[in-house]
Motif scaffolding. Sequence first.
Motif, mmCIF file in Angstrom:
data_model
loop_
_atom_site.group_PDB
_atom_site.id
_atom_site.type_symbol
_atom_site.label_atom_id
_atom_site.label_comp_id
_atom_site.label_asym_id
_atom_site.label_seq_id
_atom_site.Cartn_x
_atom_site.Cartn_y
_atom_site.Cartn_z
ATOM 1 N N PRO A 313 -36.701 -49.503 -49.260
ATOM 2 C CA PRO A 313 -37.810 -48.901 -48.306
ATOM 3 C C PRO A 313 -37.844 -49.690 -46.880
ATOM 4 O O PRO A 313 -38.352 -48.952 -45.862
ATOM 5 N N SER A 314 -36.944 -50.822 -46.583
ATOM 6 C CA SER A 314 -36.831 -51.091 -45.387
ATOM 7 C C SER A 314 -35.864 -50.575 -44.282
ATOM 8 O O SER A 314 -35.698 -50.925 -43.037
ATOM 9 N N ALA A 315 -35.306 -49.464 -44.859
ATOM 10 C CA ALA A 315 -34.124 -48.770 -44.203
ATOM 11 C C ALA A 315 -34.881 -47.890 -43.121
ATOM 12 O O ALA A 315 -35.944 -47.369 -43.551
ATOM 13 N N HIS A 316 -34.007 -47.639 -42.038
ATOM 14 C CA HIS A 316 -34.689 -46.397 -41.005
ATOM 15 C C HIS A 316 -33.567 -45.543 -40.785
ATOM 16 O O HIS A 316 -32.716 -45.602 -39.770
ATOM 17 N N LEU A 317 -33.458 -44.797 -41.786
ATOM 18 C CA LEU A 317 -32.549 -43.493 -41.966
ATOM 19 C C LEU A 317 -32.976 -42.295 -41.148
ATOM 20 O O LEU A 317 -33.998 -41.875 -41.661
ATOM 21 N N VAL A 318 -32.085 -41.806 -40.453
ATOM 22 C CA VAL A 318 -32.436 -40.521 -39.641
ATOM 23 C C VAL A 318 -31.587 -39.519 -40.240
ATOM 24 O O VAL A 318 -30.528 -39.582 -40.154
ATOM 25 N N TYR A 319 -32.258 -38.536 -40.963
ATOM 26 C CA TYR A 319 -31.739 -37.489 -41.634
ATOM 27 C C TYR A 319 -31.731 -36.140 -41.303
ATOM 28 O O TYR A 319 -32.949 -35.659 -41.004
ATOM 29 N N GLU A 320 -30.600 -35.414 -40.917
ATOM 30 C CA GLU A 320 -30.610 -34.084 -40.504
ATOM 31 C C GLU A 320 -29.509 -33.189 -41.231
ATOM 32 O O GLU A 320 -28.310 -33.649 -40.949
ATOM 33 N N ASN A 321 -30.024 -32.101 -41.467
ATOM 34 C CA ASN A 321 -29.203 -31.240 -42.391
ATOM 35 C C ASN A 321 -29.261 -29.919 -41.526
ATOM 36 O O ASN A 321 -30.340 -29.362 -41.607
ATOM 37 N N VAL A 322 -28.360 -29.503 -40.877
ATOM 38 C CA VAL A 322 -28.181 -28.198 -40.135
ATOM 39 C C VAL A 322 -27.204 -27.224 -40.840
ATOM 40 O O VAL A 322 -26.812 -26.336 -40.098
ATOM 41 N N VAL A 323 -27.134 -27.357 -42.004
ATOM 42 C CA VAL A 323 -26.301 -26.537 -42.982
ATOM 43 C C VAL A 323 -27.379 -25.152 -42.954
ATOM 44 O O VAL A 323 -28.306 -25.462 -43.822
#
Length: 447
Positions: A313-323
């Motif tokens: 929960p402390s992570a700051h993940l930017v997720y982008e799926n352009v498929v």
Amino acid sequence: MSALAGPAEAAVAAGSLDAAGDDGAGRQNLLLLVQLRWIAVVGQLVTVAGVSLGLGVSLPFGAMAGVLCGLVALNLGSLLRLSRPRPVAAPELALAMLLDVAALTLQLSLTGGATNPFAFLYLLQVTLGAVLLDGRAAWGLAAVTGLCFAGLTVLHRPLDLSGLADGSLPVLNIIGLLICFLLDAGLLVVFIGRINRNLRERDARLAALRQRAAEEDFIVRMGLLASGAAHELGTPLATLSVILGDWRRMPALAADPELMVELDAMEGEVRRCKAILTGILVSAGETRGESAAVTTLHTFLDDLVEDWRAARPSAHLVYENVVRDDLPIVSDTALKQAIVNVLDNAFEASPGWQRFEAVRNGGRLLLAVTDRGPGFAPDILDTIGKPYRSSKGREGGGLGLFLVANVVRKLGGRLAATNRLGGGAAVTLSLPLAALAVKEEEAHDDA
């Protein structure tokens, strides 16, 4: 003077390679043999034209043309042989060298025999035979060439040199010897250089195969160890689960809300450990597609990111799926764990920011994980994917990317790691979509 008859063909460069069980160099050198034989045929035509038209020497064109046709037929047969997948064996290459010697002998017998300065092209055949063949075959080739040369002293057609000017024969003989020497030297340098290149490529392939076998053996041992550890840890985790359940029912603890919150957290961690151990047991020795659900690419990646975020929960993940295309795939447990390993590494290096991007490039899926950490040391980048190569300084570190590299390689993909210009690192998994796609029988079974 003789036409060039088969000196280039002697550069059959794969006898010793196939003896070592490697067919790649054998096929390359058989193809080289074909190319060199075409050069030899052209050289013979040029030589015959120069000797007959330029010097006025009468040559048996019919018989010499027959030898040329034989070389052309041999080339066509070699091309047909290359079209078949069967490995090129060392005896085949030795036989080709003997046929080249026979072609040279026939041409020399029609053009003066042993007195022809081009008879020294036999030395080229013997030299290449010593490089390419084993000891017995090389000695056999040397014996055959010696017998052929001896036979030419008796069985040959004398040249009609009546059209030459007086005193020109010694000069022409010296010129012929010089041309023969230049041919021997040039062909040996070029052909043996190519042979050595093929040998180096063969050695590199064998070294890569040995390295891969060692790595796969290492992975098997790690899998057995992980499976055994998972079984062993199952008992204490079950005991902890029972104890926590007993504590929850104790009146003294049940009356304390703070302790109950801590008990809930402890039970949640125990369940998480059990889930991890279950994943290890499922993955250990599991072949692709066994007990794996059919899903889609977007669902697979979205669920993976959601689970990873929930566990950290402390992570700051930017997720982008352009498929754009949501392709049906098999949810591969090993691939999922490999991506999680890369995300974990990014989280450890850069707890404040991580980025996960999925892009399609033709028939490949590119999964890129970037961070803002210190990046990879230069020596780590040079050996990325090797075991026990880690910048974390922990004993036994470096196994995460090693396992990721092997999972990706099993799927026919590639692992690449670079340092970003603005700081941080980027790890990219390039996977062929065909390796992830659902096969017809898998879709049928899932239905």
